[in-house]
Design a protein around this motif. Structure first.
Motif, short mmCIF file in Angstrom:
data_model
loop_
_atom_site.label_atom_id
_atom_site.label_comp_id
_atom_site.label_asym_id
_atom_site.label_seq_id
_atom_site.Cartn_x
_atom_site.Cartn_y
_atom_site.Cartn_z
N GLN A 97 0.81 -1.22 0.00
CA GLN A 97 0.00 0.00 0.00
C GLN A 97 0.84 1.27 0.00
O GLN A 97 0.34 2.37 0.24
N LYS A 98 2.14 1.15 -0.28
CA LYS A 98 3.03 2.30 -0.21
C LYS A 98 3.20 3.03 -1.54
O LYS A 98 4.08 3.87 -1.67
N GLY A 99 2.38 2.70 -2.52
CA GLY A 99 2.48 3.40 -3.80
C GLY A 99 2.40 2.46 -4.96
O GLY A 99 2.30 1.23 -4.82
N LEU A 100 2.45 3.02 -6.18
CA LEU A 100 2.30 2.23 -7.39
C LEU A 100 3.43 1.23 -7.55
O LEU A 100 3.20 0.07 -7.93
N LEU A 101 4.67 1.66 -7.28
CA LEU A 101 5.80 0.75 -7.42
C LEU A 101 5.69 -0.39 -6.41
O LEU A 101 5.90 -1.56 -6.75
N ALA A 102 5.36 -0.06 -5.17
CA ALA A 102 5.24 -1.07 -4.13
C ALA A 102 4.15 -2.08 -4.48
O ALA A 102 4.30 -3.29 -4.23
N ALA A 103 3.07 -1.61 -5.05
CA ALA A 103 1.97 -2.51 -5.40
C ALA A 103 2.37 -3.50 -6.48
O ALA A 103 1.90 -4.65 -6.50
N LYS A 104 3.26 -3.08 -7.39
CA LYS A 104 3.65 -3.96 -8.49
C LYS A 104 4.75 -4.93 -8.08
O LYS A 104 4.86 -6.03 -8.65
N LEU A 105 5.60 -4.55 -7.09
CA LEU A 105 6.68 -5.41 -6.67
C LEU A 105 6.15 -6.75 -6.20
O LEU A 105 5.28 -6.82 -5.35
N GLY A 106 6.67 -7.82 -6.72
CA GLY A 106 6.25 -9.15 -6.32
C GLY A 106 5.04 -9.66 -7.07
O GLY A 106 4.69 -10.83 -6.96
N LYS A 107 4.38 -8.78 -7.83
CA LYS A 107 3.17 -9.18 -8.56
C LYS A 107 3.33 -9.05 -10.07
O LYS A 107 2.52 -9.54 -10.83
N GLY A 108 4.36 -8.35 -10.49
CA GLY A 108 4.64 -8.18 -11.91
C GLY A 108 6.12 -7.94 -12.09
O GLY A 108 6.88 -7.86 -11.13
N PHE A 109 6.55 -7.80 -13.34
CA PHE A 109 7.96 -7.57 -13.61
C PHE A 109 8.21 -6.07 -13.69
O PHE A 109 7.74 -5.39 -14.60
N VAL A 110 8.95 -5.54 -12.70
CA VAL A 110 9.20 -4.11 -12.60
C VAL A 110 10.40 -3.72 -13.46
O VAL A 110 11.44 -4.39 -13.42
N VAL A 111 10.27 -2.65 -14.21
CA VAL A 111 11.36 -2.14 -15.03
C VAL A 111 11.76 -0.76 -14.54
O VAL A 111 10.93 0.15 -14.49
N SER A 112 13.03 -0.63 -14.17
CA SER A 112 13.55 0.64 -13.68
C SER A 112 14.80 1.01 -14.46
O SER A 112 15.60 0.13 -14.80
N VAL A 113 14.97 2.29 -14.74
CA VAL A 113 16.14 2.77 -15.46
C VAL A 113 16.77 3.91 -14.67
O VAL A 113 16.06 4.79 -14.17
#
Length: 615
Positions: free
Chosen positions: A323-339
């Motif tokens: 619940q700490k934001g959009l990035l936190a919600a996706k972590l562990g549930k989808g493949f996160v891409v960061s640059v």
């Protein structure tokens, strides 16, 4: 005023200078001269050698007094000049350091003392003790910062010298070194065990080995010595075996070779490194880069002990990670891409914003922003993150380091990040100032990354460092770093465990070039597993790969990758090969990680997008 040897050691590796005799020989001084007497007859020549080592980056320079005892000087009829030669030796070293401005204030002067130069046994112990005490007294009178007993071939003679010097040194640090042969024995048959025994009997600052062997042989000595002592270990090898070339005695070990072995000596346990016969300022300059690259391994230590905060019922329940934001919600549930986009070296942020827009358009989830990477002067990452959020509306991950702030400033900054809506924070120790363009700058390092995570986790519970309740809690998403390819993998795994226990909620790895090392790391750390983003740093050329492999802390590039870059033609072909290697690593790891963290060179967002094409 220069720092003490103990202070230098507490901040990392200490680099000594190289050979004096070799340099004097190359400047035309015949080997049948008394090199120590040159302090009186040719002082500018001696000072010039010292200056070369200071300019090469040495932390400690040794006085030209290795043979300045009454017996060795007596061979040249200078036995009545012991005091004059030693005092002048200290004066010339000080003169070479120059005015105590910020750039050289931390260069220390070591008073060099060698063996008597005559066969040693118990029958001459009394006179030997007197000779060592006499020379040491002169060096102390001259104002050295420490004393160095070096190139002793007999543990018995070294022990007599240690007792004599300690009796007159007035509490100055004393380092004792033996000289070993290829069989790891001294000329009198003493092994590293004898040196370790001396270290246990006397209050020495360090023990170690120098001379007689090149780096490879001395590395074996350090491997043998390290388990036997708790004292700091010094290593000052020769530049290989000398050879006669065109009627001149030359040492053929290159500076690059020496730099590589400096890294190995440090990893084997050496805390003080330098050179002996055959080494030059070029060798020490190369070692400086190696020492700088290894220093973060040792500086990342908390100077203060964080109090354990025990609260029966926290006033504020921490916000769940998801619940700490959009990035936190996706972590562990989808493949996160960061640059990663580095902050600019000035105030113009237009190019960074253009890159961020292009990355968002192609589906990148977050922009990483480093905090003064390589200890350089750049825009504050918080300022850059605010501009990106305002102009581009994409998630940011702020790298927050311990180097520049004490624990009060850290808490203030983290609370400020919460207020500004910058929720994602990667907690790192930070590159030490000596790594960058401001080696005289002060690194704070009140805590390391583990301590920073504890502080931030407390803020997420509504508590400050001392356990005092705040009016409200932060809801920061806390990240940490780890190096799956570390040569000190046991230490790295232990630190990763401690980071997770301190409050880390996601992991971003150092650049990975060997997917097998990442898989092994993940397997060994499975019980502490948190969402993991694999680090991908594309290589631009073989020269770039050499720099990263030799000079950037935390990056190890396998030989097969170095070979591929070496064989790639220069220019665009080399860049394409670097991108291909990055794509291969991404494909090999994507099924075992939760995302990718791409670090394109020179903020080349187009390179990051080319790597991502394989997804």
């Amino acid at each position: 005023m220069a720092s003490t040897l103990a202070e230098r050691l507490s901040h990392g590796i200490v680099l000594f200078d190289g050979a004096m005799g070799t340099m004097l020989y190359t400047k035309g001084i015949f080997i049948n001269r008394c090199f120590d007497e040159l302090n009186l007859s040719m002082p500018e020549l001696v000072a010039d050698v010292h200056r070369g080592y200071v300019e090469a980056g040495a932390d400690v320079i040794e006085t030209n007094t290795f043979g300045a005892n009454r017996y060795k000087l007596g061979l040249f009829s200078f036995e009545d000049r012991v005091r004059d030669i030693n005092l002048r030796g200290v004066e010339l070293a000080r003169q070479a350091i120059g005015p105590h401005d910020a750039l050289v204030a931390d260069v220390l002067v070591a008073g060099a003392i060698g063996p008597l130069g005559k066969p040693f046994d118990s029958t001459i112990e009394h006179e030997a003790s007197g000779a060592f005490a006499e020379q040491a007294s002169c060096l102390v009178e001259g104002g050295v910062d420490l004393l160095l007993l070096e190139t002793f071939g007999s543990a018995a003679e070294l022990e007599v010298a240690v007792r004599a010097v300690l009796s007159v040194c007035g509490g100055l640090p004393l380092i004792a070194q033996l000289s070993f042969n290829e069989d790891l024995k001294t000329a009198t048959g003493d092994g590293p065990e004898a040196l370790a025994a001396i270290g246990k009997r006397y209050p020495l600052a360090a023990i170690g080995a120098n001379c007689s062997m090149g780096p490879q042989g001395l590395l074996d000595v350090i491997h043998r010595l390290a388990p036997l002592t708790e004292l700091p270990i010094s290593a000052q090898p020769n530049a290989g075996e000398p050879r006669y070339v065109d009627q001149r005695l030359l040492y053929l070990a290159t500076p690059e070779y020496f730099a590589e072995y400096a890294r190995r000596l440090i990893r084997a346990g050496a805390r003080l490194v330098g050179g002996c016969c055959g080494t030059t300022p070029a060798h020490i300059r190369a070692m400086r880069s190696a020492v700088t690259a290894e220093t973060p391994i040792t500086v990342a230590r908390p100077k203060i002990e964080l109090p354990e905060v025990k609260v029966e019922a926290p006033a504020i329940e921490p916000v769940p990670t998801a619940q700490k934001g959009l990035l936190a919600a996706k972590l562990g549930k989808g493949f996160v891409v960061s640059v990663e986009l580095d902050p600019p070296r000035g105030a113009d942020i237009a190019k960074v914003l253009d890159s961020a827009r292009a990355l968002k358009k192609r589906g990148v989830d977050a922009i990483n922003i480093a905090d003064g990477p390589r200890a350089s002067a750049r825009m504050n990452p918080v300022s850059m993150a605010l501009a990106i959020r305002r102009e581009v509306d994409i998630e940011t991950i702020i790298h927050y380091c311990c180097r520049d702030r004490n624990v009060l400033a850290m808490q203030a900054d983290l609370i400020g990040c919460e207020a500004l809506g910058l929720k994602n924070v990667l907690c790192v120790t930070g590159d030490p100032p000596k790594l960058g363009n401001y080696p005289f700058a002060t690194g704070v390092f009140d805590v390391d990354s583990i301590g920073l995570l504890k502080i931030a986790a407390n803020l997420n519970r509504g508590l400050d460092l001392a356990g005092n309740p705040l009016k409200d809690a932060t809801s920061l998403l806390l990240g940490c770093g780890a190096d799956p390819g570390s040569v000190e993998i046991e230490t790295e795994i232990d630190r990763y465990r401690r980071k997770v226990e301190a409050g880390a909620e996601f992991l971003m790895t150092q650049p990975v070039y060997d997917s097998r090392l990442l898989l092994k790391f993940l397997e060994r750390t499975q019980q502490w597993r948190i969402p993991t983003l694999v680090g991908i740093l594309p290589l631009a050329s073989y020269k770039n790969a050499e720099f990263l492999n030799n000079e950037v802390p935390g990056i190890e590039i396998p030989q097969q990758i170095m070979k591929r870059m070496a064989e790639a033609p220069s220019g665009d072909a080399a860049r394409k090969e670097g991108i291909k290697i990055a794509q291969e690593t991404l494909l090999e790891t994507r099924d075992v990680v939760d995302g990718v963290y791409i670090m394109p060179p020179f903020n080349r967002h187009d390179v990051a997008l080319r790597i991502l094409e394989v997804l």
